[in-house]
Design a protein around this motif. Structure first.
Motif, PDB file in Angstrom:
ATOM      1  N   TRP A 288       0.839  -1.203   0.000  1.00  0.00           N
ATOM      2  CA  TRP A 288       0.000   0.000   0.000  1.00  0.00           C
ATOM      3  C   TRP A 288       0.872   1.250   0.000  1.00  0.00           C
ATOM      4  O   TRP A 288       0.626   2.191  -0.760  1.00  0.00           O
ATOM      5  CB  TRP A 288      -0.922   0.009   1.226  1.00  0.00           C
ATOM      6  CG  TRP A 288      -2.297   0.519   0.914  1.00  0.00           C
ATOM      7  CD1 TRP A 288      -3.419  -0.215   0.747  1.00  0.00           C
ATOM      8  CD2 TRP A 288      -2.669   1.888   0.697  1.00  0.00           C
ATOM      9  NE1 TRP A 288      -4.481   0.612   0.438  1.00  0.00           N
ATOM     10  CE2 TRP A 288      -4.045   1.906   0.401  1.00  0.00           C
ATOM     11  CE3 TRP A 288      -1.975   3.093   0.724  1.00  0.00           C
ATOM     12  CZ2 TRP A 288      -4.754   3.070   0.135  1.00  0.00           C
ATOM     13  CZ3 TRP A 288      -2.669   4.268   0.448  1.00  0.00           C
ATOM     14  CH2 TRP A 288      -4.038   4.252   0.161  1.00  0.00           C
ATOM     15  N   ILE A 289       1.898   1.263   0.831  1.00  0.00           N
ATOM     16  CA  ILE A 289       2.791   2.419   0.888  1.00  0.00           C
ATOM     17  C   ILE A 289       3.464   2.649  -0.465  1.00  0.00           C
ATOM     18  O   ILE A 289       3.470   3.765  -0.996  1.00  0.00           O
ATOM     19  CB  ILE A 289       3.849   2.223   1.993  1.00  0.00           C
ATOM     20  CG1 ILE A 289       3.188   2.253   3.377  1.00  0.00           C
ATOM     21  CG2 ILE A 289       4.936   3.296   1.903  1.00  0.00           C
ATOM     22  CD1 ILE A 289       4.125   1.853   4.510  1.00  0.00           C
ATOM     23  N   ALA A 290       4.010   1.581  -1.033  1.00  0.00           N
ATOM     24  CA  ALA A 290       4.713   1.704  -2.315  1.00  0.00           C
ATOM     25  C   ALA A 290       3.750   2.061  -3.447  1.00  0.00           C
ATOM     26  O   ALA A 290       4.047   2.918  -4.289  1.00  0.00           O
ATOM     27  CB  ALA A 290       5.454   0.405  -2.626  1.00  0.00           C
ATOM     28  N   GLY A 291       2.594   1.410  -3.467  1.00  0.00           N
ATOM     29  CA  GLY A 291       1.630   1.664  -4.533  1.00  0.00           C
ATOM     30  C   GLY A 291       1.052   3.064  -4.476  1.00  0.00           C
ATOM     31  O   GLY A 291       0.846   3.705  -5.511  1.00  0.00           O
ATOM     32  N   SER A 292       0.804   3.555  -3.253  1.00  0.00           N
ATOM     33  CA  SER A 292       0.293   4.914  -3.097  1.00  0.00           C
ATOM     34  C   SER A 292       1.308   5.933  -3.606  1.00  0.00           C
ATOM     35  O   SER A 292       0.948   6.890  -4.314  1.00  0.00           O
ATOM     36  CB  SER A 292      -0.028   5.174  -1.624  1.00  0.00           C
ATOM     37  OG  SER A 292      -0.448   6.505  -1.422  1.00  0.00           O
ATOM     38  N   LEU A 293       2.564   5.736  -3.260  1.00  0.00           N
ATOM     39  CA  LEU A 293       3.599   6.661  -3.717  1.00  0.00           C
ATOM     40  C   LEU A 293       3.692   6.651  -5.241  1.00  0.00           C
ATOM     41  O   LEU A 293       3.774   7.715  -5.879  1.00  0.00           O
ATOM     42  CB  LEU A 293       4.946   6.281  -3.099  1.00  0.00           C
ATOM     43  CG  LEU A 293       6.140   7.159  -3.487  1.00  0.00           C
ATOM     44  CD1 LEU A 293       5.908   8.600  -3.060  1.00  0.00           C
ATOM     45  CD2 LEU A 293       7.428   6.616  -2.871  1.00  0.00           C
ATOM     46  N   HIS A 294       3.647   5.474  -5.834  1.00  0.00           N
ATOM     47  CA  HIS A 294       3.750   5.369  -7.293  1.00  0.00           C
ATOM     48  C   HIS A 294       2.585   6.091  -7.973  1.00  0.00           C
ATOM     49  O   HIS A 294       2.778   6.841  -8.943  1.00  0.00           O
ATOM     50  CB  HIS A 294       3.776   3.897  -7.702  1.00  0.00           C
ATOM     51  CG  HIS A 294       3.912   3.672  -9.167  1.00  0.00           C
ATOM     52  ND1 HIS A 294       5.027   4.079  -9.881  1.00  0.00           N
ATOM     53  CD2 HIS A 294       3.084   3.094 -10.078  1.00  0.00           C
ATOM     54  CE1 HIS A 294       4.876   3.753 -11.156  1.00  0.00           C
ATOM     55  NE2 HIS A 294       3.701   3.170 -11.295  1.00  0.00           N
ATOM     56  N   TRP A 295       1.376   5.890  -7.444  1.00  0.00           N
ATOM     57  CA  TRP A 295       0.209   6.529  -8.059  1.00  0.00           C
ATOM     58  C   TRP A 295       0.277   8.050  -7.892  1.00  0.00           C
ATOM     59  O   TRP A 295      -0.005   8.797  -8.836  1.00  0.00           O
ATOM     60  CB  TRP A 295      -1.070   5.987  -7.437  1.00  0.00           C
ATOM     61  CG  TRP A 295      -2.306   6.638  -7.984  1.00  0.00           C
ATOM     62  CD1 TRP A 295      -2.904   6.395  -9.190  1.00  0.00           C
ATOM     63  CD2 TRP A 295      -3.088   7.659  -7.354  1.00  0.00           C
ATOM     64  NE1 TRP A 295      -4.008   7.200  -9.347  1.00  0.00           N
ATOM     65  CE2 TRP A 295      -4.143   7.979  -8.232  1.00  0.00           C
ATOM     66  CE3 TRP A 295      -3.003   8.322  -6.133  1.00  0.00           C
ATOM     67  CZ2 TRP A 295      -5.111   8.939  -7.926  1.00  0.00           C
ATOM     68  CZ3 TRP A 295      -3.961   9.285  -5.814  1.00  0.00           C
ATOM     69  CH2 TRP A 295      -4.995   9.578  -6.711  1.00  0.00           C
ATOM     70  N   HIS A 296       0.647   8.512  -6.711  1.00  0.00           N
ATOM     71  CA  HIS A 296       0.734   9.953  -6.486  1.00  0.00           C
ATOM     72  C   HIS A 296       1.754  10.615  -7.418  1.00  0.00           C
ATOM     73  O   HIS A 296       1.552  11.741  -7.875  1.00  0.00           O
ATOM     74  CB  HIS A 296       1.110  10.245  -5.028  1.00  0.00           C
ATOM     75  CG  HIS A 296      -0.055  10.222  -4.082  1.00  0.00           C
ATOM     76  ND1 HIS A 296      -0.602   9.050  -3.608  1.00  0.00           N
ATOM     77  CD2 HIS A 296      -0.772  11.228  -3.529  1.00  0.00           C
ATOM     78  CE1 HIS A 296      -1.608   9.338  -2.802  1.00  0.00           C
ATOM     79  NE2 HIS A 296      -1.734  10.647  -2.738  1.00  0.00           N
ATOM     80  N   GLN A 297       2.834   9.913  -7.689  1.00  0.00           N
ATOM     81  CA  GLN A 297       3.866  10.475  -8.556  1.00  0.00           C
ATOM     82  C   GLN A 297       3.439  10.515 -10.019  1.00  0.00           C
ATOM     83  O   GLN A 297       3.941  11.330 -10.783  1.00  0.00           O
ATOM     84  CB  GLN A 297       5.161   9.665  -8.412  1.00  0.00           C
ATOM     85  CG  GLN A 297       5.850   9.869  -7.067  1.00  0.00           C
ATOM     86  CD  GLN A 297       7.038   8.949  -6.876  1.00  0.00           C
ATOM     87  OE1 GLN A 297       7.056   7.808  -7.353  1.00  0.00           O
ATOM     88  NE2 GLN A 297       8.051   9.428  -6.173  1.00  0.00           N
ATOM     89  N   SER A 298       2.500   9.656 -10.400  1.00  0.00           N
ATOM     90  CA  SER A 298       2.110   9.580 -11.807  1.00  0.00           C
ATOM     91  C   SER A 298       0.743  10.193 -12.101  1.00  0.00           C
ATOM     92  O   SER A 298       0.426  10.461 -13.256  1.00  0.00           O
ATOM     93  CB  SER A 298       2.108   8.114 -12.268  1.00  0.00           C
ATOM     94  OG  SER A 298       1.133   7.357 -11.546  1.00  0.00           O
TER      95      SER A 298
END
Length: 288
Positions: A269-279
């Motif tokens: 969740w932490i990694a996926g949230s960061l990836h989505w926010h960046q893109s």
């Protein structure tokens, strides 16, 4: 497929008004967000609905200055009834969408998880009616009360609860309430919310929103935006290390078998949230 179904659902429940809002909703790719943070979910659409609902509500109360009287900020438990009970009559699109989602969301939840999720959701929506959330003084709040508010207004606890809809990751009450487990969730909450603050700063400043970690640090220290941003990033890094330390402690020794898949889910969740926010096009560059 999920993105199309999600947009159709949001329009049917009148969560979206106007062509520009519909376009912005589709561009955000909440279905993709759900696939990043719940990659093993067999019923991805319901997770996407939950995430989309959270962001629509966030826009409603942060950007549009929705009034604190009436609506979901007075509590949502009547729209999340116990098994076999009908939901209260919805009073607006936000409550209608919540009542519409609830039968499917709760279907896979053991009793203790369902009650935990209901409580976390109610705590989340009520955070928008607090004095601190509604303050429009032109100044950012103090750090300590801001952190407390952010842990509620980010709705992360609800999203972490949903990891446990998968049976292998469900934590029974004695495990879910353990001191280290609660500390793990709090660290994850801070990492996710503070990362969101860093990446959403420009968007929030545009709407006059100073309930943001970077703005809080800037006002408290007299630093410029860039320096305050760097301090916020350091705080995210420190909390991430704490999360990793607690994870290691929880998994050592005779750990509950569900802890490993649960912690894996939180890490994703932490990694996926960061990836989505960046893109995601929802977020613009930070102001200079």
């Amino acid at each position: 497929m999920v993105e199309r179904q999600l947009a159709e659902w949001a329009q049917r429940l009148r969560l979206l008004s106007g062509e520009a809002t519909v376009h912005r909703f589709r561009a955000a790719r909440f279905g993709e967000f759900a696939s990043f943070v719940y990659p093993d979910a067999p019923d991805l659409l319901i997770y996407a609905k939950w995430l989309a609902w959270l962001f629509v509500v966030d826009d409603l109360y942060d950007e549009n200055r929705a009034p604190g009287q009436g609506g979901i900020v007075n509590g949502v438990l009547p729209y999340l009834p116990d098994q076999g009970q009908p939901p209260a009559q919805p009073i607006d699109p936000a409550s209608a969408a919540l009542a519409d989602m609830w039968p499917e969301l709760r279907a896979s939840m053991p009793d203790s998880l369902r009650e935990r999720f209901r409580g976390h959701t109610d705590h989340y929506v009520r955070s928008y009616a607090t004095d601190l959330a509604n303050a429009r003084t032109g100044l950012a709040p103090a750090l300590a009360p801001y952190i407390t508010l952010r842990r509620a207004s980010g709705a992360v606890e609800t999203c972490v609860d949903l990891i446990e809809r998968q049976p292998a990751a469900y934590l029974p009450p004695h495990t879910a309430g353990a001191t280290d487990l609660l500390a793990l969730r709090e660290a994850a909450n801070d990492v996710i919310c503070w990362s969101n603050d860093v990446l959403s700063l420009a968007k929030e400043i545009e709407h006059g929103e100073l309930n943001n970690l970077v703005a809080v640090l800037r006002d408290a220290t007299g630093l410029g935006w860039q320096a305050a941003l760097e301090v916020a990033a350091e705080m995210v890094g420190a909390r991430t290390r704490e999360f990793e330390q607690i994870s290691h402690r929880l998994l050592s020794g005779d750990a509950d078998p569900a802890l490993a898949p649960f912690i894996d889910g939180v890490q994703l969740w932490i990694a996926g949230s960061l990836h989505w926010h960046q893109s995601s096009p929802r977020y613009a560059a930070t102001p200079a």
